[in-house]
Write a protein that holds these residues in place. Sequence first.
Motif, PDB file in Angstrom:
ATOM      1  N   GLN A  15       0.834  -1.210   0.000  1.00  0.00           N
ATOM      2  CA  GLN A  15       0.000   0.000   0.000  1.00  0.00           C
ATOM      3  C   GLN A  15       0.870   1.262   0.000  1.00  0.00           C
ATOM      4  OE1 GLN A  15      -3.361   0.144  -0.531  1.00  0.00           O
ATOM      5  NE2 GLN A  15      -2.971  -2.015  -0.919  1.00  0.00           N
ATOM      6  N   ILE A  16       1.969   1.233   0.734  1.00  0.00           N
ATOM      7  CA  ILE A  16       2.892   2.370   0.750  1.00  0.00           C
ATOM      8  C   ILE A  16       3.503   2.558  -0.638  1.00  0.00           C
ATOM      9  CG2 ILE A  16       5.110   3.191   1.670  1.00  0.00           C
ATOM     10  CD1 ILE A  16       4.250   1.862   4.373  1.00  0.00           C
ATOM     11  N   GLU A  17       3.893   1.439  -1.276  1.00  0.00           N
ATOM     12  CA  GLU A  17       4.458   1.522  -2.621  1.00  0.00           C
ATOM     13  C   GLU A  17       3.438   2.068  -3.626  1.00  0.00           C
ATOM     14  OE1 GLU A  17       7.632  -2.177  -2.405  1.00  0.00           O
ATOM     15  OE2 GLU A  17       5.851  -2.371  -3.653  1.00  0.00           O
ATOM     16  N   LEU A  18       2.212   1.572  -3.552  1.00  0.00           N
ATOM     17  CA  LEU A  18       1.170   2.042  -4.482  1.00  0.00           C
ATOM     18  C   LEU A  18       0.920   3.538  -4.312  1.00  0.00           C
ATOM     19  CD1 LEU A  18      -1.358  -0.934  -4.261  1.00  0.00           C
ATOM     20  CD2 LEU A  18       0.154  -0.372  -6.180  1.00  0.00           C
ATOM     21  N   GLN A  19       0.904   3.994  -3.064  1.00  0.00           N
ATOM     22  CA  GLN A  19       0.718   5.424  -2.796  1.00  0.00           C
ATOM     23  C   GLN A  19       1.877   6.235  -3.378  1.00  0.00           C
ATOM     24  OE1 GLN A  19      -1.919   6.894  -1.681  1.00  0.00           O
ATOM     25  NE2 GLN A  19      -1.147   8.953  -1.381  1.00  0.00           N
ATOM     26  N   ALA A  20       3.091   5.715  -3.259  1.00  0.00           N
ATOM     27  CA  ALA A  20       4.264   6.423  -3.781  1.00  0.00           C
ATOM     28  C   ALA A  20       4.200   6.553  -5.297  1.00  0.00           C
ATOM     29  CB  ALA A  20       5.548   5.695  -3.367  1.00  0.00           C
ATOM     30  N   THR A  21       3.848   5.471  -6.001  1.00  0.00           N
ATOM     31  CA  THR A  21       3.798   5.558  -7.467  1.00  0.00           C
ATOM     32  C   THR A  21       2.608   6.388  -7.929  1.00  0.00           C
ATOM     33  OG1 THR A  21       2.603   3.447  -7.678  1.00  0.00           O
ATOM     34  CG2 THR A  21       5.028   3.388  -7.854  1.00  0.00           C
ATOM     35  N   ARG A  22       1.520   6.380  -7.145  1.00  0.00           N
ATOM     36  CA  ARG A  22       0.321   7.150  -7.491  1.00  0.00           C
ATOM     37  C   ARG A  22       0.551   8.653  -7.348  1.00  0.00           C
ATOM     38  NH1 ARG A  22      -2.928   5.311  -3.652  1.00  0.00           N
ATOM     39  NH2 ARG A  22      -3.305   3.405  -4.817  1.00  0.00           N
ATOM     40  N   THR A  23       1.344   9.033  -6.332  1.00  0.00           N
ATOM     41  CA  THR A  23       1.543  10.457  -6.042  1.00  0.00           C
ATOM     42  C   THR A  23       2.911  10.983  -6.482  1.00  0.00           C
ATOM     43  OG1 THR A  23       2.442  10.009  -3.848  1.00  0.00           O
ATOM     44  CG2 THR A  23       0.039  10.304  -4.014  1.00  0.00           C
ATOM     45  N   GLY A  24       3.858  10.068  -6.714  1.00  0.00           N
ATOM     46  CA  GLY A  24       5.216  10.487  -7.026  1.00  0.00           C
ATOM     47  C   GLY A  24       6.033  10.839  -5.796  1.00  0.00           C
ATOM     48  N   ASP A  25       5.479  10.593  -4.605  1.00  0.00           N
ATOM     49  CA  ASP A  25       6.133  10.935  -3.344  1.00  0.00           C
ATOM     50  C   ASP A  25       6.680   9.667  -2.689  1.00  0.00           C
ATOM     51  OD1 ASP A  25       6.917  11.740  -0.810  1.00  0.00           O
ATOM     52  OD2 ASP A  25       4.914  12.382  -0.171  1.00  0.00           O
ATOM     53  N   GLY A  26       7.996   9.517  -2.697  1.00  0.00           N
ATOM     54  CA  GLY A  26       8.623   8.339  -2.123  1.00  0.00           C
ATOM     55  C   GLY A  26       9.112   8.508  -0.701  1.00  0.00           C
ATOM     56  N   SER A  27       8.636   9.527  -0.008  1.00  0.00           N
ATOM     57  CA  SER A  27       9.163   9.832   1.327  1.00  0.00           C
ATOM     58  C   SER A  27       8.875   8.749   2.363  1.00  0.00           C
ATOM     59  CB  SER A  27       8.631  11.181   1.811  1.00  0.00           C
ATOM     60  OG  SER A  27       7.221  11.163   1.924  1.00  0.00           O
ATOM     61  N   HIS A  28       7.893   7.883   2.117  1.00  0.00           N
ATOM     62  CA  HIS A  28       7.574   6.828   3.089  1.00  0.00           C
ATOM     63  C   HIS A  28       8.087   5.456   2.670  1.00  0.00           C
ATOM     64  CE1 HIS A  28       5.135   9.369   5.660  1.00  0.00           C
ATOM     65  NE2 HIS A  28       4.641   9.910   4.565  1.00  0.00           N
ATOM     66  N   LEU A  29       8.814   5.371   1.565  1.00  0.00           N
ATOM     67  CA  LEU A  29       9.254   4.066   1.070  1.00  0.00           C
ATOM     68  C   LEU A  29      10.130   3.303   2.055  1.00  0.00           C
ATOM     69  CD1 LEU A  29       9.931   4.692  -2.722  1.00  0.00           C
ATOM     70  CD2 LEU A  29       8.090   3.344  -1.682  1.00  0.00           C
ATOM     71  N   THR A  30      10.911   3.999   2.881  1.00  0.00           N
ATOM     72  CA  THR A  30      11.774   3.291   3.832  1.00  0.00           C
ATOM     73  C   THR A  30      10.963   2.580   4.914  1.00  0.00           C
ATOM     74  OG1 THR A  30      12.087   5.321   5.108  1.00  0.00           O
ATOM     75  CG2 THR A  30      13.795   4.763   3.476  1.00  0.00           C
ATOM     76  N   GLU A  31       9.661   2.880   5.011  1.00  0.00           N
ATOM     77  CA  GLU A  31       8.782   2.168   5.938  1.00  0.00           C
ATOM     78  C   GLU A  31       8.336   0.838   5.341  1.00  0.00           C
ATOM     79  OE1 GLU A  31       5.518   4.783   6.938  1.00  0.00           O
ATOM     80  OE2 GLU A  31       6.890   6.485   7.034  1.00  0.00           O
ATOM     81  N   ALA A  32       8.569   0.641   4.040  1.00  0.00           N
ATOM     82  CA  ALA A  32       8.095  -0.551   3.342  1.00  0.00           C
ATOM     83  C   ALA A  32       9.207  -1.330   2.655  1.00  0.00           C
ATOM     84  CB  ALA A  32       7.053  -0.149   2.298  1.00  0.00           C
ATOM     85  N   ASP A  33      10.284  -0.650   2.303  1.00  0.00           N
ATOM     86  CA  ASP A  33      11.284  -1.254   1.426  1.00  0.00           C
ATOM     87  C   ASP A  33      12.694  -1.052   1.939  1.00  0.00           C
ATOM     88  OD1 ASP A  33       9.589  -2.030  -1.024  1.00  0.00           O
ATOM     89  OD2 ASP A  33       8.977   0.026  -0.591  1.00  0.00           O
ATOM     90  N   ALA A  34      13.567  -1.969   1.499  1.00  0.00           N
ATOM     91  CA  ALA A  34      14.991  -1.909   1.838  1.00  0.00           C
ATOM     92  C   ALA A  34      15.767  -2.444   0.638  1.00  0.00           C
ATOM     93  CB  ALA A  34      15.274  -2.751   3.089  1.00  0.00           C
ATOM     94  N   GLY A  35      17.074  -2.328   0.698  1.00  0.00           N
ATOM     95  CA  GLY A  35      17.952  -2.977  -0.267  1.00  0.00           C
ATOM     96  C   GLY A  35      17.640  -2.691  -1.721  1.00  0.00           C
ATOM     97  N   ASN A  36      17.700  -3.767  -2.521  1.00  0.00           N
ATOM     98  CA  ASN A  36      17.516  -3.648  -3.969  1.00  0.00           C
ATOM     99  C   ASN A  36      16.161  -3.058  -4.339  1.00  0.00           C
ATOM    100  OD1 ASN A  36      20.020  -4.820  -4.427  1.00  0.00           O
ATOM    101  ND2 ASN A  36      19.189  -6.873  -4.710  1.00  0.00           N
ATOM    102  N   ASN A  37      15.119  -3.437  -3.604  1.00  0.00           N
ATOM    103  CA  ASN A  37      13.793  -2.955  -3.980  1.00  0.00           C
ATOM    104  C   ASN A  37      13.624  -1.471  -3.696  1.00  0.00           C
ATOM    105  OD1 ASN A  37      11.308  -3.807  -5.250  1.00  0.00           O
ATOM    106  ND2 ASN A  37      10.342  -3.212  -3.331  1.00  0.00           N
ATOM    107  N   LEU A  38      14.210  -0.983  -2.620  1.00  0.00           N
ATOM    108  CA  LEU A  38      14.150   0.453  -2.334  1.00  0.00           C
ATOM    109  C   LEU A  38      14.848   1.229  -3.451  1.00  0.00           C
ATOM    110  CD1 LEU A  38      13.375   2.792  -0.469  1.00  0.00           C
ATOM    111  CD2 LEU A  38      15.487   2.369   0.798  1.00  0.00           C
TER     112      LEU A  38
END
Length: 134
Positions: A15-38
């Motif tokens: 859900q965090i990833e979908l919100q990031a791609t929908r809005t273009g705002d990746g500020s919360h990605l570190t709450e969902a992703d690490a490493g290669n995927n981040l």
Amino acid sequence: ATAAKVKSDLVADGQIELQATRTGDGSHLTEADAGNNLARLKSVLARNAAGGVTEDFTNQLSKVTVGKLVDPNDRTVTWCVEEIGTSRITYSRTSDGSVVSQQLIKFDDRFWLVDQGGHYLITDVQVATQVVAG
């Protein structure tokens, strides 16, 4: 019990990833992703920003499997979730929200998750897609 936690954390992370791609705002990605995927998602957001678009995914899952499978990029990561389904991807202009294009895809994706302080983060992904329409 752990498999259920891995699955529920993947859903929350997604859900965090979908919100990031929908809005273009990746500020919360570190709450969902690490490493290669981040790194991969930051690259996607940068590419979209340069192109003046955002992506909105509407996913329809037909199968979800949680289990142990060694990450081919990091043998210490063993929790994996496989999702099979379809997704409608809508690309929109950031300037006015108008739809640029849409695509319907089939996917069979694997997500490897790593425990970071009691929450499983997506650290690696293996994406297999096939365009159905678009």
